[in-house]
Design a protein around this motif. Structure first.
Motif, short mmCIF file in Angstrom:
data_model
loop_
_atom_site.label_atom_id
_atom_site.label_comp_id
_atom_site.label_asym_id
_atom_site.label_seq_id
_atom_site.Cartn_x
_atom_site.Cartn_y
_atom_site.Cartn_z
N LYS A 228 7.24 -0.33 -1.39
CA LYS A 228 8.14 -0.41 -0.23
C LYS A 228 8.58 -1.85 0.04
O LYS A 228 8.58 -2.32 1.18
CB LYS A 228 7.49 0.21 1.01
CG LYS A 228 7.33 1.72 0.90
CD LYS A 228 6.93 2.37 2.21
CE LYS A 228 6.93 3.90 2.07
NZ LYS A 228 6.52 4.58 3.30
N GLY A 229 8.93 -2.54 -1.02
CA GLY A 229 9.47 -3.89 -0.91
C GLY A 229 8.45 -5.00 -1.03
O GLY A 229 8.81 -6.17 -1.24
N ASP A 230 7.16 -4.69 -0.91
CA ASP A 230 6.12 -5.70 -1.03
C ASP A 230 5.64 -5.78 -2.49
O ASP A 230 5.32 -4.74 -3.08
CB ASP A 230 4.91 -5.37 -0.15
CG ASP A 230 5.22 -5.52 1.33
OD1 ASP A 230 6.13 -6.30 1.67
OD2 ASP A 230 4.54 -4.87 2.14
N PRO A 231 5.58 -6.98 -3.08
CA PRO A 231 5.10 -7.08 -4.47
C PRO A 231 3.64 -6.64 -4.60
O PRO A 231 2.81 -6.96 -3.74
CB PRO A 231 5.26 -8.57 -4.80
CG PRO A 231 5.36 -9.26 -3.47
CD PRO A 231 5.97 -8.28 -2.52
N LEU A 232 3.35 -5.89 -5.64
CA LEU A 232 1.99 -5.39 -5.85
C LEU A 232 1.06 -6.53 -6.25
O LEU A 232 1.32 -7.25 -7.22
CB LEU A 232 1.99 -4.32 -6.95
CG LEU A 232 0.62 -3.71 -7.31
CD1 LEU A 232 0.05 -2.95 -6.12
CD2 LEU A 232 0.74 -2.79 -8.53
N ARG A 233 -0.05 -6.68 -5.53
CA ARG A 233 -1.06 -7.72 -5.83
C ARG A 233 -2.29 -7.10 -6.50
O ARG A 233 -2.76 -7.60 -7.50
CB ARG A 233 -1.44 -8.47 -4.56
CG ARG A 233 -0.29 -9.18 -3.86
CD ARG A 233 0.48 -10.09 -4.78
NE ARG A 233 1.57 -10.79 -4.11
CZ ARG A 233 2.62 -11.28 -4.74
NH1 ARG A 233 2.75 -11.13 -6.06
NH2 ARG A 233 3.56 -11.92 -4.08
N PHE A 234 -2.83 -6.03 -5.93
CA PHE A 234 -3.95 -5.36 -6.61
C PHE A 234 -4.06 -3.91 -6.17
O PHE A 234 -3.66 -3.54 -5.07
CB PHE A 234 -5.28 -6.11 -6.42
CG PHE A 234 -5.85 -6.10 -5.02
CD1 PHE A 234 -6.67 -5.07 -4.58
CD2 PHE A 234 -5.60 -7.15 -4.16
CE1 PHE A 234 -7.23 -5.07 -3.31
CE2 PHE A 234 -6.15 -7.18 -2.88
CZ PHE A 234 -6.96 -6.13 -2.45
#
Length: 364
Positions: A228-234
């Motif tokens: 939803k627009g947030d870059p995947l970190r973990f």
């Protein structure tokens, strides 16, 4: 940045996956393993582990008396607070300390977290960032609002006070006992925002997990993965295996989906890291020194009977039968032990929990 996980030997393959992903995406991080085993064997080491430290070597007091109270799942969570304290002493110049569960896999650098920890002392991730999945809402009320597969703190006075509070609670009460309001280390943290200055991280790319799948909005764009627009970190692959697969079936649409691709890739990495079958390792704290298995029922009786357990120097020297006799025959408790117990309970009410913990440690 210090990143650590807490495991028994049967989860070393998961920690290998995690450590490799950390080294690939956060190369400046130091990766530390807190290992709940009696000895450090050669097969427990791994190239992406910067350090493997036995939990007993980070402990102040009688570790055997403490760990005997816990089942394997409880044990790996019960030491986390104290291990944060240990890391504070080991890495005095560091200012970022992060715990990740071993079934986490990192996909990109923690860009936002690096900045947030400069001005925020304690950072938590809630299980849920949107309503609508009533099953998971109910689960969160039972197991804890915040997921303790992730926890980040800096080295501020506030953060250290929080870690001390949490560690002290876990030293006394870190059990899977939902009916009495406790779920290992996690349920305690529902209280943390009441007592401390806590940032609740609502970035959807951190701690994405099984419970995040319904209407998750994950997609790939220009080689980067977003939620939803947030870059995947973990991703936290909690419930690896049938649990995740059931959730995929029930909560994701049919056909292609980016999470399905990521899970398929993780399954292969997970399998490759267990080629030596280390997942079949038996927990060394699961047996008495004699080699006989400790029943969970004995552990429950032991931790409920403070007057007896407090005066057993090392329960691993005993057996189920001998402990059962000692724990069930209350008439055999000496007047001196009874009086010590009464004084301890009185001390709890008069002086508070921290004073009581100190007295318990002195006895150990």
């Amino acid at each position: 940045m210090i990143i650590f996980t807490s495991i028994c030997a049967n989860y070393i393959h998961k920690a290998r996956c995690l450590a490799d992903s950390v080294k690939q995406n956060i190369p400046d991080a130091t990766f530390v393993v807190c290992l709940l085993e009696r000895e450090l064997k050669e097969e427990y080491k791994y190239s992406s582990f910067d350090r493997v430290i036995l939990a007993k070597d980070s402990w102040n007091g009688n570790f055997d008396k403490f760990i005997f109270k816990h089942t394997i799942v409880e044990a790996s969570t019960a030491v986390k607070g104290n291990f944060f304290r240990f890391l504070y002493n080991e890495y005095k110049e560091e200012d970022k300390f992060i715990y990740l569960d071993p079934d986490v896999y990192v996909y990109s650098d923690f860009v936002e977290l690096r900045e947030l920890l400069k001005d925020n002392n304690i950072i938590l991730c809630p299980h849920l960032l949107q309503y609508g999945n009533i099953d998971m809402e109910l689960s969160s009320t039972a197991h804890g609002v915040y997921n303790l597969g992730f926890l980040a703190v800096n080295n501020s006075k506030e953060a250290k006070e929080f870690i001390d509070w949490w560690a002290n609670r876990l030293e006394l009460y870190c059990y899977d006992d939902i009916k009495n309001g406790i779920f290992t280390d996690q349920k305690w943290i529902d209280l943390a925002p009441c007592f401390f200055d806590v940032l609740i991280l609502k970035h959807r790319g951190y701690d994405f997990a099984t419970w995040s799948l319904l209407n998750c909005g994950m997609y790939e764009e220009n080689g980067e993965i977003y939620v939803k627009g947030d870059p995947l970190r973990f991703i936290h692959f909690s419930g690896f295996g049938s649990c995740i697969e059931n959730c995929i079936e029930n909560w994701l649409p049919e056909g292609d989906h980016k999470f399905k691709d990521l899970y398929k890739d993780y399954v292969k990495i997970h399998t490759d890291n267990d080629k030596d079958s280390i997942s079949k390792s038996l927990w060394t704290y699961g047996n008495y020194y004699s080699g006989k298995c400790i029943s969970d029922k004995i552990r429950y009786l032991y931790r409920k009977n403070y007057p007896i357990s407090c005066n057993i120097d090392n329960p691993f020297d005993l057996s189920d039968n001998r402990l059962r006799r000692m724990l069930s025959i209350n008439k055999s408790i000496s007047d001196k032990i009874k009086e010590n117990y009464r004084k301890t309970i009185k001390s709890y009410h008069e002086n508070g929990i921290l004073h009581t913990i100190k007295k318990i440690r002195d006895k150990m």
